[in-house]
Design a protein around this motif. Structure first.
Motif, PDB file in Angstrom:
ATOM      1  N   VAL A  60       0.801  -1.545   0.041  1.00  0.00           N
ATOM      2  CA  VAL A  60       0.037  -0.215   0.038  1.00  0.00           C
ATOM      3  C   VAL A  60       0.894   1.378   0.177  1.00  0.00           C
ATOM      4  N   ASP A  61       0.715   2.188  -0.054  1.00  0.00           N
ATOM      5  CA  ASP A  61       0.479   3.656  -0.244  1.00  0.00           C
ATOM      6  C   ASP A  61       1.509   3.233   1.393  1.00  0.00           C
ATOM      7  N   GLU A  62       2.921   4.161   1.420  1.00  0.00           N
ATOM      8  CA  GLU A  62       3.276   4.387   2.625  1.00  0.00           C
ATOM      9  C   GLU A  62       4.697   4.345   2.778  1.00  0.00           C
ATOM     10  N   VAL A  63       5.159   5.345   4.368  1.00  0.00           N
ATOM     11  CA  VAL A  63       6.229   5.760   3.810  1.00  0.00           C
ATOM     12  C   VAL A  63       6.519   4.965   5.524  1.00  0.00           C
ATOM     13  N   PHE A  64       7.926   3.707   6.125  1.00  0.00           N
ATOM     14  CA  PHE A  64       8.089   3.482   6.805  1.00  0.00           C
ATOM     15  C   PHE A  64      10.040   4.139   7.421  1.00  0.00           C
ATOM     16  N   VAL A  65       9.782   3.313   8.451  1.00  0.00           N
ATOM     17  CA  VAL A  65      11.322   3.680   9.038  1.00  0.00           C
ATOM     18  C   VAL A  65      11.525   2.636  10.064  1.00  0.00           C
ATOM     19  N   VAL A  66      12.172   1.979   9.487  1.00  0.00           N
ATOM     20  CA  VAL A  66      13.258   1.180  10.100  1.00  0.00           C
ATOM     21  C   VAL A  66      14.163   1.204  11.666  1.00  0.00           C
ATOM     22  N   LEU A  67      13.093   0.275  12.584  1.00  0.00           N
ATOM     23  CA  LEU A  67      13.815   0.079  14.049  1.00  0.00           C
ATOM     24  C   LEU A  67      14.834  -0.660  14.524  1.00  0.00           C
ATOM     25  N   ALA A  68      14.467  -1.178  14.332  1.00  0.00           N
ATOM     26  CA  ALA A  68      15.075  -3.189  14.504  1.00  0.00           C
ATOM     27  C   ALA A  68      15.329  -3.957  13.262  1.00  0.00           C
ATOM     28  N   SER A  70      17.162  -6.745  10.470  1.00  0.00           N
ATOM     29  CA  SER A  70      16.945  -6.311   9.116  1.00  0.00           C
ATOM     30  C   SER A  70      16.570  -7.372   7.634  1.00  0.00           C
ATOM     31  N   ALA A  71      16.465  -6.456   6.745  1.00  0.00           N
ATOM     32  CA  ALA A  71      15.374  -7.402   5.519  1.00  0.00           C
ATOM     33  C   ALA A  71      16.201  -6.897   4.128  1.00  0.00           C
ATOM     34  N   THR A  72      15.755  -7.581   3.257  1.00  0.00           N
ATOM     35  CA  THR A  72      16.239  -6.996   1.947  1.00  0.00           C
ATOM     36  C   THR A  72      14.567  -7.621   0.451  1.00  0.00           C
ATOM     37  N   ILE A  73      14.589  -6.612   0.338  1.00  0.00           N
ATOM     38  CA  ILE A  73      13.309  -6.230  -0.075  1.00  0.00           C
ATOM     39  C   ILE A  73      13.692  -6.429  -1.888  1.00  0.00           C
ATOM     40  N   GLU A  74      13.221  -7.052  -2.327  1.00  0.00           N
ATOM     41  CA  GLU A  74      13.062  -7.389  -4.139  1.00  0.00           C
ATOM     42  C   GLU A  74      11.459  -6.643  -4.668  1.00  0.00           C
ATOM     43  N   PHE A  75      12.069  -6.575  -5.962  1.00  0.00           N
ATOM     44  CA  PHE A  75      10.751  -6.153  -6.326  1.00  0.00           C
ATOM     45  C   PHE A  75      10.527  -6.638  -7.395  1.00  0.00           C
ATOM     46  N   ALA A  76       8.661  -6.825  -7.977  1.00  0.00           N
ATOM     47  CA  ALA A  76       8.193  -7.435  -8.912  1.00  0.00           C
ATOM     48  C   ALA A  76       9.184  -6.610  -9.940  1.00  0.00           C
ATOM     49  N   ASP A  77       8.590  -5.909 -10.621  1.00  0.00           N
ATOM     50  CA  ASP A  77       9.138  -5.439 -11.466  1.00  0.00           C
ATOM     51  C   ASP A  77      10.264  -5.301 -12.286  1.00  0.00           C
ATOM     52  N   GLY A  78      10.970  -5.686 -11.371  1.00  0.00           N
ATOM     53  CA  GLY A  78      12.545  -5.566 -12.292  1.00  0.00           C
ATOM     54  C   GLY A  78      13.539  -4.235 -11.262  1.00  0.00           C
ATOM     55  N   ARG A  79      12.676  -3.233 -10.240  1.00  0.00           N
ATOM     56  CA  ARG A  79      14.313  -3.097  -9.538  1.00  0.00           C
ATOM     57  C   ARG A  79      15.020  -3.268  -9.345  1.00  0.00           C
ATOM     58  N   PRO A  80      16.318  -2.956  -8.578  1.00  0.00           N
ATOM     59  CA  PRO A  80      17.720  -3.248  -8.540  1.00  0.00           C
ATOM     60  C   PRO A  80      16.133  -3.787  -6.870  1.00  0.00           C
ATOM     61  N   SER A  85      17.595  -1.804   7.215  1.00  0.00           N
ATOM     62  CA  SER A  85      18.449  -2.088   8.461  1.00  0.00           C
ATOM     63  C   SER A  85      17.834  -0.799   9.590  1.00  0.00           C
ATOM     64  N   ALA A  86      17.953  -0.908  10.841  1.00  0.00           N
ATOM     65  CA  ALA A  86      17.842  -0.037  11.643  1.00  0.00           C
ATOM     66  C   ALA A  86      18.309   1.577  10.960  1.00  0.00           C
ATOM     67  N   GLY A  87      17.601   2.696  10.893  1.00  0.00           N
ATOM     68  CA  GLY A  87      17.881   3.670  10.205  1.00  0.00           C
ATOM     69  C   GLY A  87      17.050   4.254   8.686  1.00  0.00           C
ATOM     70  N   SER A  88      16.614   2.877   8.123  1.00  0.00           N
ATOM     71  CA  SER A  88      16.489   3.400   6.636  1.00  0.00           C
ATOM     72  C   SER A  88      15.002   3.879   6.774  1.00  0.00           C
ATOM     73  N   LEU A 106      12.421  -7.760  11.948  1.00  0.00           N
ATOM     74  CA  LEU A 106      12.532  -5.999  11.666  1.00  0.00           C
ATOM     75  C   LEU A 106      11.161  -5.420  12.517  1.00  0.00           C
ATOM     76  N   ARG A 107      11.972  -4.366  12.772  1.00  0.00           N
ATOM     77  CA  ARG A 107      10.580  -3.908  13.465  1.00  0.00           C
ATOM     78  C   ARG A 107      10.512  -2.263  12.652  1.00  0.00           C
ATOM     79  N   LYS A 108       9.428  -2.207  11.670  1.00  0.00           N
ATOM     80  CA  LYS A 108       8.967  -0.477  11.997  1.00  0.00           C
ATOM     81  C   LYS A 108       7.887   0.762  12.425  1.00  0.00           C
ATOM     82  N   ILE A 109       7.919   1.319  12.189  1.00  0.00           N
ATOM     83  CA  ILE A 109       6.992   2.845  12.587  1.00  0.00           C
ATOM     84  C   ILE A 109       6.603   2.775  10.660  1.00  0.00           C
ATOM     85  N   TYR A 110       5.369   3.132  10.439  1.00  0.00           N
ATOM     86  CA  TYR A 110       4.767   3.107   9.172  1.00  0.00           C
ATOM     87  C   TYR A 110       3.019   4.543   9.723  1.00  0.00           C
ATOM     88  N   VAL A 111       3.717   5.257   8.437  1.00  0.00           N
ATOM     89  CA  VAL A 111       2.980   5.551   8.013  1.00  0.00           C
ATOM     90  C   VAL A 111       1.818   5.899   6.561  1.00  0.00           C
TER      91      VAL A 111
END
Length: 117
Positions: A60-68, A70-80, A85-88, A106-111
């Motif tokens: 969904v439309d979202e902005v988030f900040v990772v608090l703790a 780590s993860a790798t997020i892959e995109f199906a549309d082919g973007r890198p 991790s914390a601070g992203s 992974l824990r994040k704050i989302y808007v």
């Protein structure tokens, strides 16, 4: 959450549920979220957490900040893929198809804007 209050986002207890079905790719990840309030214009604020494993999602439309964690997020549309991790700080658009490989819980704050909630 009221104006002027403090919310201990890292210490908050979040109930989790197992990720099931086609969303779960591998491992035994669980997720949980906790809404913590809204802004004056109606944007939703919350905390979201996921344990290690691999899951697929439609964002969904979202902005988030990772608090703790780590993860790798892959995109199906082919973007890198991106590593977070914390601070992203990350922005995702509605409809993006992603695969999350969670290395550490992974824990994040989302808007979420008013229309996404």
């Amino acid at each position: 959450m009221k104006s002027g209050e403090v919310f201990a986002a890292l210490a908050a207890e979040i109930a989790h549920e197992a990720v099931e079905g086609e969303e779960r790719v591998s491992g035994a990840p669980t997720t949980g979220s906790l809404e913590i309030g809204t802004t004056v214009d109606g944007a939703e604020l919350g905390v979201w957490e996921i344990t290690p494993g691999v899951v697929r999602d439609v964002e969904v439309d979202e902005v988030f900040v990772v608090l703790a964690g780590s993860a790798t997020i892959e995109f199906a549309d082919g973007r890198p893929a991106i590593d977070v991790s914390a601070g992203s700080v990350v922005r995702l658009d509605a409809g993006m198809r992603t695969t999350w490989t969670v290395h550490e819980t992974l824990r994040k704050i989302y808007v979420l804007p008013p229309s996404a909630g």
